[in-house]
Design an enzyme around this catalytic site. Structure first.
Site, mmCIF file in Angstrom:
data_model
loop_
_atom_site.group_PDB
_atom_site.id
_atom_site.type_symbol
_atom_site.label_atom_id
_atom_site.label_comp_id
_atom_site.label_asym_id
_atom_site.label_seq_id
_atom_site.Cartn_x
_atom_site.Cartn_y
_atom_site.Cartn_z
ATOM 1 N N ARG A 38 2.439 -5.005 17.748
ATOM 2 C CA ARG A 38 1.141 -4.883 17.855
ATOM 3 C C ARG A 38 0.525 -5.809 18.856
ATOM 4 N NH1 ARG A 38 -0.282 -4.871 11.398
ATOM 5 N NH2 ARG A 38 -0.617 -2.635 11.050
ATOM 6 N N LYS A 205 3.621 3.959 -1.684
ATOM 7 C CA LYS A 205 2.270 3.846 -2.170
ATOM 8 C C LYS A 205 1.710 5.183 -2.504
ATOM 9 C CE LYS A 205 1.434 0.690 1.592
ATOM 10 N NZ LYS A 205 1.145 0.908 2.844
ATOM 11 N N GLY A 358 2.999 1.566 9.172
ATOM 12 C CA GLY A 358 4.019 0.488 9.512
ATOM 13 C C GLY A 358 5.425 0.878 9.306
ATOM 14 N N GLY A 381 -2.916 2.236 6.685
ATOM 15 C CA GLY A 381 -4.191 2.674 5.864
ATOM 16 C C GLY A 381 -5.135 3.174 6.615
#
Ligand code: ADP
Ligand code: MG
Length: 402
Positions: A38, A205, A358, A381
């Site tokens: 990042r 998730k 990620g 997300g």
């Protein structure tokens, strides 16, 4: 269409103070940055601004310190690593609470200098999108650049709030180079995809992603589903899932998605199971209707690897979010690695392959194909929200291009 930093006249930037929201939410290990993807992703924007003579004030969150100055979430190690990557000093401003002091430190910057403020989430007003806090950050500069795609789906004081505050005082709020690049890849893949267009969803998730399955089904030619997400579909098909991770609340939704998707929704035909999740486990291959008892589904099976890989290799556009299994452990990594290789092969022959998330990004690196895929997104997300057709507050709040 939103304005980006390339719409700002370079000569205007010289001597101006520019506030830049970056996503430096990186993993730390014993006080050092453990993964600097990042940081490197933000370098083009920082070099553009600094090279044009702007005074660059960076804002980022790290982890969830919940509005308190928790030392383990300090950005100090990030400032050190960033200085190494930029090949020049980065001035770290080790606090956020005393706004007058922060402003005084920023006023000392010289043209081209880069400064990083302490973690924005040390202040409770950050996640509450407090307008006063946003205004105090906006007061530090004359232009706001949002380059934090990873938090574009959140309306926080340092993202949407700061953009609004900057515009309220007559300034502009524009996308950075990374933000613009992320949108180019994700929106291009969505708006006018070369076909066949294949979506791949996995990961843990389930509840956060099962909603995007429907949106994806409306766009892709095939949607491959693996990881723990597939387990909920197995339940909907009436299979025993043993002791696997499932989301019972979403079984009805899974059933209706299967009706909507028909042949386009492709589930694993076999899986790897184990009763013990450890790095010396020896998983067994079973058909998807052969799971029972203490079995935990930990990866897609060999037949599924071959089936999914074949679909991927024949695709022109591929969007992948979420690993196929618990890839962090060697015995359960094979399915995810096979998918990563298939995506890379497709890209080698000219397909567009975009990876979001990620963990999926880490999986691509682990498979050693990170530089063969078209784009690895810095936002899990955010990319998922974009794929589902939701608008992103961090983006919506920016100045319109006229
Ligand atoms: P991403 O970060 O790519 O969006 P997620 O965070 O949703 O992906 O999920 C990644 C996690 O899912 C990984 O830590 C992986 O171990 C886990 N996972 C994948 N498949 C399974 C499974 N069958 N059972 C339990 N966990 C799984
Ligand atoms: Mg994740």
């Amino acid at each position: 269409m939103k304005k980006s930093i390339t719409d700002i006249d370079r000569s205007w930037l010289s001597g101006r103070t520019v506030v830049v929201r970056v996503d430096f939410n990186v993993p730390l290990d014993e006080g050092r940055v453990a993964d600097d993807h990042r940081l490197t992703a933000s370098i083009p924007t920082l070099e553009l601004l600094s090279g044009a003579g702007a005074r660059v004030v960076l804002l980022s969150h790290l982890g969830r310190p919940d509005g308190e100055a928790v030392p383990e979430f300090s950005l100090a190690p990030v400032a050190e690593r960033l200085a190494e990557l930029l090949g020049g000093p980065v001035r770290f401003i080790p606090e956020q609470h005393d706004a007058a002091n922060v402003a005084a430190e920023v006023a000392e910057l010289v043209d081209g200098q880069v400064a990083l403020l302490e973690n924005t989430r040390y202040l409770p007003g950050e996640t509450a999108n407090d307008p006063g806090l946003a205004a105090s950050w906006a007061g530090l500069g004359e232009l706001f650049v949002n380059d934090a795609f990873g938090v574009a789906h959140r309306a926080h004081a340092s993202t949407a709030g700061l953009a609004e505050a900057m515009m309220a005082k007559g300034g502009e709020a524009v996308a950075g180079l990374l933000m613009a690049k992320e949108l180019r890849y994700l929106e291009d893949a969505l708006k006018n995809p070369a076909r066949p267009f294949t979506g791949i969803l996995g990961g843990a998730k389930i509840s956060g992603k099962i909603g995007v399955v429907s949106a994806m089904l409306g766009r892709v030619d095939q949607l491959l589903i693996g990881g723990a997400m597939a387990n909920t579909f197995f339940l909907a098909m009436g299979f025993d899932t043993g002791s696997s991770l499932v989301e019972e609340d979403s079984v009805d939704l899974a059933r209706s998605l299967m009706e909507q998707g028909g042949d386009r929704l492709v589930l694993p035909v076999d899986c790897l199971v184990t009763d013990e999740i450890s790095d010396d486990a020896v998983p067994r291959t079973v058909a998807r209707d052969g799971v029972s008892g203490d079995d935990k589904i930990v990866d897609i099976g060999p037949e599924t690897r071959a089936l999914f890989s074949e679909v991927i290799r024949a695709s022109q556009t591929i969007l992948w979010n979420g690993p196929m299994g618990i890839f962090e452990l060697d015995p359960f990594a094979e399915g995810t690695v096979a998918i990563a290789r298939a995506v890379a092969d497709a890209c080698d022959r000219g397909a567009l392959g975009v990876i979001g998330g990620g963990d999926s990004g880490a999986a691509v690196d682990r498979a050693g194909v990170g530089d063969r895929v078209s784009h690895v997104s810095t936002g899990g997300g955010a990319s998922i929200k974009l794929l589902a057709g939701a608008s992103l507050p961090g983006l919506e709040s920016l100045t319109d291009k006229v």
